[in-house]
Design an enzyme around this catalytic site. Structure first.
Site: not given
Ligand code: NAD
Length: 500
Positions: A149, A173, A176, A226, A281, A385
């Site tokens: 997000f 994808k 959401e 994450s 991040c 985090e």
């Molecule tokens: P998230 O892991 O909850 O979601 C990321 C994506 O995965 C979304 O599209 C979501 O719909 C999907 N998703 C969520 N749960 C899932 C599941 N059980 N099975 C399959 N797909 C699933 O992350 P978020 O809360 O949207 O974003 C924040 C996180 O992203 C933080 O941990 C941040 O550090 C990380 N991030 C990392 C970087 C990097 O470059 N390392 C960059 C940006 C964000």
């Protein structure tokens, strides 16, 4: 209530799924739309559309593919304000920060416009008598992107511009929680002349993601989010024979040496810790002060600076605040519970961001800037985090202890050091276990022609995003060894071919 569509085959396509997810304006706390979470069958259909488009797109000359991206870049620039507003309204970050995100994404588009050069391969004349050798960097097929997000424009742009420039087709994808800006990018790509089916957006949750990870027609999966989900995505995609790169969470440390310029440190730290409400991040969430004097002075200065901070809605407020709300109520509650936890664990809460309200936006998902001192490495607020506007100050006795802290941490995304001593900076660069390192630079996000990625549990997979790794990830290399003319005759040789 507006229901957000998918974008498939260059058309907005409404999902028939009964599963819906709310999209909020985090500044007001109001639900402003809902997004249908596509079914497995709808996701499979999008993959089918992308597969059908691959035959022609992969044979389209690279210069023609690049020209579509040049046009796309111009359209994003023309519509930058509309895009920034879409980001700000659904994510909560302030408008100028959303514009900055677009700029960083566009830099990857600029890099991808150079694909004829970046993917031209290598050639060696006379590797043997009358034998030449060259490499081809060929597209893979259908590639998938799954994004978080916190950068709904920039992170998809880490993925799809390079992928489609290389001749692949793509299924994206988005998160959401804030999908509108990603959907708008798809519209602009269509307007730029991208053939139907080359870039498709499917909104969804785990059901769609699982299809992308297991469908044999998908060749590569690029993920950012994450750590637990990154690990799941990487292992599932790999087990299904796909190429995968999955970037995960972070806990970025800034080391402050006693010789650092204190003014530069405080200004840099404020932006790096609290910009975008800490939902980056590459945000700095841990300041490691070398020596108690450094820590005491820093805490005094940070308290003063935090007292001047303006927190408010990301758009429609003048002057613009420094930071907005966090993305959802659930995330607000999670961040607040971490502040409670820090207090329970014995950290010194210097500035408390709990019970924080903004006039006129009482239902918004705000958390005030929060500062902890005397955080230690056994505390969960240090180890985990938080992804909110919470800065932890840790005190170290010397440089070695500060370096050890970073190297022992589970995550290794970014880090930085502030010092005026070249020797210390050099030792840090060489020995720190993190993928992106700043020296007197608080958020060392690499430019698009370099690669973005962390170390340790901040990444799964060997290749980073964009730059040379991006081209390697989205192409398959083939090495040709050829003899022209064929007039040279040799007898059968049953030994390993070598140059005699
Ligand atoms: P998230 O892991 O909850 O979601 C990321 C994506 O995965 C979304 O599209 C979501 O719909 C999907 N998703 C969520 N749960 C899932 C599941 N059980 N099975 C399959 N797909 C699933 O992350 P978020 O809360 O949207 O974003 C924040 C996180 O992203 C933080 O941990 C941040 O550090 C990380 N991030 C990392 C970087 C990097 O470059 N390392 C960059 C940006 C964000």
């Amino acid at each position: 209530m507006k229901t957000l569509s998918n974008f498939i085959n260059n058309e907005a396509t409404l999902s028939q799924s009964s599963k819906k997810s709310p999209v909020y304006n985090p500044a007001t706390g109001e639900q402003i739309a809902e997004v249908a979470l596509s079914t497995a069958a709808e996701t499979q259909a999008a993959i089918g559309v992308a597969e059908a488009a691959f035959a022609e797109w992969s044979k389209t000359p690279a210069v023609i593919r690049a020209r579509v991206l040049f046009k796309f870049k111009a359209l994003v620039e023309d519509n930058r304000d509309k895009l920034a507003e879409l980001i700000s309204i659904e994510h909560g970050k302030v408008f100028s920060d959303a514009q900055g995100e677009i700029t960083r994404g566009l830099e990857v588009v600029e890099f991808a416009c150079g694909i004829p050069h970046a993917s031209k391969g290598e050639y060696s004349l006379n590797v043997g008598s009358g034998i030449d050798s060259n490499t081809l960097m060929q597209p893979l097929g259908v590639c998938a992107g799954i994004s978080p997000f916190n950068f709904p424009v920039m992170v998809p742009m880490w993925m799809f511009p390079v992928a489609i420039a290389c001749g692949n087709t793509f299924v994206m994808k988005p998160s959401e929680k804030d999908p509108s800006s990603t959907l708008y990018l798809a519209e602009l790509l269509a307007e730029a002349g991208l053939p139907a089916g080359v870039f498709n957006v499917v909104n969804g949750d785990k059901e769609s993601v699982d299809v992308l990870l297991t469908d044999p027609r998908v060749q590569a999966v690029s993920f950012v989010g994450s750590t637990p989900i990154a690990e799941y995505v990487y292992s599932t995609a790999s087990a299904n024979g796909k190429r995968a790169q999955a970037l995960g969470g972070a806990k970025n440390h800034m080391v402050i040496m006693p010789d650092a310029d204190p003014d530069q440190v405080v200004k840099s730290l404020m932006g790096a810790a609290y910009g975008s409400a800490g939902e980056r991040c590459m945000a700095i969430s841990v300041a490691v002060c070398v020596g108690d004097d450094v820590a005491d002075n820093l805490i005094t200065s940070l308290k003063d600076e935090i007292a001047q901070m303006k927190v408010g809605a990301g758009t429609g407020v003048t002057p613009e605040p420094h930071m907005g709300p966090v993305v959802t109520k659930a995330h607000q509650e999670k961040v607040l519970s971490y502040i409670d936890l820090g207090v329970k664990e014995g950290a010194d809460l210097v500035v408390d961001g709990r019970n924080f309200t903004v006039d006129g936006y009482e239902n918004g998902f705000f958390v005030g800037p929060t500062l902890f001192d005397k955080v230690t490495k056994n505390m969960r607020v240090y180890q985990e985090e938080i992804f909110g506007p919470v800065l932890c100050v840790v005190r170290a006795k010397d440089f070695d202890e500060a370096l050890q802290l970073i190297n022992d941490h589970e995550f290794g995304n970014g880090t930085s050091i502030f010092t005026r001593d070249g020797d210390t900076a050099r030792q840090f660069e060489e020995n720190v276990k993190a993928g992106m390192v700043g020296v007197n630079v608080p958020i060392p996000v690499p430019m698009a022609f370099h690669c973005f990625g962390g170390w340790k549990r901040s990444i799964f997979g060997p290749l980073h995003m964009h730059g040379p790794d991006g081209v390697r990830f989205f192409t398959r290399m083939k090495t040709i060894t050829k003899r022209w003319p064929t007039g040279i005759r040799a007898g059968a040789d049953f030994n390993m071919p070598t140059m005699k």
